[in-house]
Design an enzyme around this catalytic site. Structure first.
Site, PDB file in Angstrom:
ATOM      1  CE1 TYR A  86      -3.623   2.586   0.363  1.00  0.00           C
ATOM      2  CE2 TYR A  86      -2.102   3.572   1.941  1.00  0.00           C
ATOM      3  CZ  TYR A  86      -3.225   3.663   1.137  1.00  0.00           C
ATOM      4  OH  TYR A  86      -3.933   4.840   1.082  1.00  0.00           O
ATOM      5  NE  ARG A 133       0.014  13.207   9.225  1.00  0.00           N
ATOM      6  CZ  ARG A 133       0.382  13.557   7.991  1.00  0.00           C
ATOM      7  NH1 ARG A 133       1.446  14.293   7.793  1.00  0.00           N
ATOM      8  NH2 ARG A 133      -0.330  13.141   6.950  1.00  0.00           N
ATOM      9  NE  ARG A 143      -8.769   7.507   5.123  1.00  0.00           N
ATOM     10  CZ  ARG A 143      -9.219   8.758   5.074  1.00  0.00           C
ATOM     11  NH1 ARG A 143     -10.244   9.059   4.310  1.00  0.00           N
ATOM     12  NH2 ARG A 143      -8.661   9.710   5.795  1.00  0.00           N
ATOM     13  CG  PHE A 203      12.083  18.481  -3.945  1.00  0.00           C
ATOM     14  CD1 PHE A 203      10.896  19.150  -3.682  1.00  0.00           C
ATOM     15  CD2 PHE A 203      12.019  17.179  -4.426  1.00  0.00           C
ATOM     16  CE1 PHE A 203       9.662  18.528  -3.891  1.00  0.00           C
ATOM     17  CE2 PHE A 203      10.793  16.553  -4.645  1.00  0.00           C
ATOM     18  CZ  PHE A 203       9.618  17.240  -4.372  1.00  0.00           C
TER      19      PHE A 203
END
Length: 283
Positions: A86, A133, A143, A203
């Site tokens: 997932y 989190r 979910r 980044f």
């Protein structure tokens, strides 16, 4: 979450094709990010303005992600293998796509885009942080992404962890998942060490040091089951400004791994050995 499978599954399967359709939009969404679907022609127009080499990468990643997400609509995250799969669909593919774009642009060497395993591991680190989190938010929305293989060792139902009387096993489960996520840190450091372009490095480094700081904040923290745990704004700003080179990134990663290790040492709850963080991995 309000859409029927009959509506959602075909959309996920075909989403990559909508990038090439100038007028496709989905105005029926009530989700918080609904503007993305309602104003999708703006996004797809920018996509079609890209060079074909970039379009190919983005469309392929969207196709793989859509097909995979459709599978998980009708299955639960049972095992740690499911958990990794997932997370690959949610963020691993994203980093794989970004790595291919970095290489295709010439900003990075071809090897960055070719090492799928490494890019995927970096994505798993980021996504596992998000899933840990979002425990409470996901419970409220119906979910569940915490793997049953882990949480079933600590309780009968994942939703029970939000109850005050279950806080001790809940935190034990939390700590095992944090430790699972931290196993990706060596791959994160290896990936960052291979980047040569400063903008690309900065980044990517920002995302990874913030994930590391967030995981350290989660460890042994009961607040995860009561609300959203976030790092402080000042801490975020410092991480964003400082994560400009590997020396700093390694130091930050070591600092937060050491914080987790110290918490493990002083906490009074009994943990199994695999839950301990081996900070030697970060040297």
């Amino acid at each position: 979450m309000t859409l029927s499978l009959e509506t959602k599954v075909p959309m996920l399967h075909n989403f990559h094709t909508y990038l090439y359709q100038a007028d496709w939009r989905f105005p029926e969404s009530k989700y918080k990010d609904h503007v993305v679907l309602q104003d999708f022609p703006t996004i797809s127009r920018e996509f079609r303005n890209l060079a074909e080499v970039y379009q190919k990468v983005i469309a392929e990643i969207c196709r793989e992600m859509g097909m995979g997400m459709a599978e998980f609509l009708e299955m639960k995250v049972e095992s740690l293998l499911d958990f990794d799969k997932y997370c690959q669909l949610a963020s691993g593919l994203l980093v794989i796509g970004l790595s291919r774009l970095f290489s295709a642009s010439g900003l990075e060497e071809a090897s960055i885009g070719e090492d799928i395993r490494l890019s995927n591991s970096v994505g798993l680190f980021y996504q596992k942080t998000n899933i840990i989190r979002d425990y409470l938010e996901d419970q409220l929305d119906g979910r569940e992404f915490w793997p049953r293989e882990v949480w079933s060792k600590y309780g009968k139902k994942l939703s029970d962890f939000a109850k005050p009387e279950n806080i001790v096993p809940a935190v034990q489960c939390l700590n095992e998942l944090v430790t699972n996520a931290l196993q990706h840190v060596p791959d994160v450091l290896l990936y960052l060490s291979r980047l040569r372009n400063q903008r690309v490095f900065h980044f990517n480094a920002i995302l990874q040091v913030m994930s590391m700081a967030t995981l350290a904040a989660f460890y042994n923290n009961q607040q995860v089951f009561k609300g959203v745990v976030k790092i402080r704004k000042g801490q975020t700003a410092t991480l964003m400004m400082d994560a400009t080179n590997m020396q700093v990134v390694r130091a930050v990663m070591y600092q937060y791994a050491n914080e987790v290790s110290e918490i493990f040492t002083v906490c009074t709850t009994t943990y199994e050995e695999p839950h301990k963080v081996d900070i030697l991995l970060l040297h």
